[in-house]
Design an enzyme around this catalytic site. Structure first.
Site, short mmCIF file in Angstrom:
data_model
loop_
_atom_site.label_atom_id
_atom_site.label_comp_id
_atom_site.label_asym_id
_atom_site.label_seq_id
_atom_site.Cartn_x
_atom_site.Cartn_y
_atom_site.Cartn_z
N ASN A 155 -6.74 3.35 -2.51
CA ASN A 155 -6.59 2.28 -3.49
C ASN A 155 -7.59 2.55 -4.61
O ASN A 155 -8.35 3.54 -4.57
CB ASN A 155 -6.74 0.89 -2.86
CG ASN A 155 -8.13 0.64 -2.29
OD1 ASN A 155 -9.13 1.27 -2.68
ND2 ASN A 155 -8.23 -0.28 -1.35
N ALA A 177 -3.12 1.76 13.67
CA ALA A 177 -2.08 1.01 14.39
C ALA A 177 -1.17 0.27 13.42
O ALA A 177 0.05 0.18 13.63
CB ALA A 177 -2.72 0.05 15.38
N ASP A 223 -1.58 -1.00 4.38
CA ASP A 223 -1.05 -0.33 5.57
C ASP A 223 0.47 -0.44 5.63
O ASP A 223 1.15 0.50 6.06
CB ASP A 223 -1.66 -0.94 6.84
CG ASP A 223 -3.16 -0.72 6.92
OD1 ASP A 223 -3.65 0.28 6.36
OD2 ASP A 223 -3.85 -1.56 7.53
N GLY A 251 1.15 -2.68 -8.25
CA GLY A 251 2.06 -1.59 -7.92
C GLY A 251 1.35 -0.33 -7.45
O GLY A 251 0.46 -0.39 -6.61
N GLY A 289 -2.32 -2.71 -5.30
CA GLY A 289 -2.10 -4.10 -4.90
C GLY A 289 -0.93 -4.71 -5.64
O GLY A 289 0.15 -4.11 -5.75
#
Length: 301
Positions: free
Chosen positions: A183, A41, A251, A224, A221
């Site tokens: 990540n 979402a 997200d 970059g 994060g």
């Protein structure tokens, strides 16, 4: 329709705390916020806020949280035809954010675990009309694999965000993804390789290329992002901002990347803008509430 997001939704229960509690300790939280979240979402909402037409395929429970989620989608211009109800609880995410904007999150899948390949079949005609399929791992893994197969069959690029990290993810069944976007923590778990240095991160990303994935984009994060494909590797420096709450930044990146990619067809442009958009999101509290509109962000594409 531009983007099909097949994934999760949650109600975020965000506690803002002075510090993380120790084992067995009870502390008082000075502030609390109830919000709409879930990786699927969230990514859909970021793309929608920026102007994409987004098809959301997800499941909610039979509780009050479900009503809140459906209303949130409707208020933001989503067609809720494929926001399906399931008996039981909706997805819930207790989130703890400390003074340094670090966060810890617990996910209860609830109805998200019931999203099935049959739900994809029921929405097949509408999904097939989309230009990009976006997936995460907060739903049943077989549904993720099925969605990748669907995209391959219909010639639709697929972006997989392998989060929450699952070391048992079958790389052979996700190799047809066009974009894999982990990540660094998720990258380490997927590959079993160290990711302490930039060289190690690139080496781990290349292991995923060896598995057959075309483009690997590692979000780092505040540092970059890194884009690696069979031709080259490109590093994107992080944006310097005063972070308030980092929840949902990944997200925001993916939702913005998806929007810009569909509009321009250019990966480099999509990463560059997504990097800035994610940084902008951490300057405000909450998840979806921190995602800027195209006008607020100054995006003109």
């Amino acid at each position: 329709m531009d983007i099909a997001v097949i994934g999760s939704n949650n109600v975020d229960l965000i506690s803002y705390i002075d510090r993380m509690p120790e084992d067995g300790e009870t502390i008082e939280a000075p502030d609390f916020q109830l919000g709409s979240g879930g990786k699927g979402a969230n990514q859909a909402m970021a793309a929608r806020r920026l102007g994409s037409e987004v098809l959301m395929i997800t499941r909610v429970g039979s509780d009050l949280f479900a009503d809140n989620t459906i209303k949130n989608f409707e208020d933001n211009g989503f067609d809720t035809k494929y926001v399906l109800r399931t008996e039981g609880t909706s997805g819930v995410a207790p989130i703890f954010v400390d003074k340094e904007s670090n966060n810890r999150i617990i996910i209860i899948k609830g109805a998200n675990a019931e999203l099935s390949p049959a739900d994809i079949d029921d929405a097949a005609e509408d999904i097939a009309a989309c230009k990009l399929i976006v997936l995460q791992l907060e739903i049943d893994i077989e549904t993720v694999y099925y969605a990748i197969e669907f995209g391959t069959k219909h010639g639709i690029p697929v972006l997989l965000n392998p989060a929450p990290a699952d070391p048992n993810l079958d790389l052979d069944r996700v190799k047809d993804c066009t974009y894999l976007m982990p990540n660094e923590t998720e990258l380490a778990l997927l590959t079993g390789m160290p990711v302490e240095s930039e060289e190690e991160i690139e080496a781990a990303a290349r292991k995923l290329l060896d598995a057959g994935i075309k483009d690997v984009i590692v979000t780092l994060g505040s540092r970059g992002a890194l884009w690696v494909n069979g031709e080259a590797a490109k590093r994107y420096q992080g944006e310097k901002v005063d972070a308030v709450d980092t929840t949902g930044a990944g997200d925001a990146f993916i939702g913005c990347f998806s929007h810009v990619l569909v509009q321009t067809g250019d990966i480099d442009t999509a990463i560059t803008i997504a990097n800035r958009y994610a940084a902008d999101s951490v300057t405000r509290r909450g998840t979806q509430t921190s995602f800027a509109t195209a006008e607020e962000f100054g995006l003109e594409i």
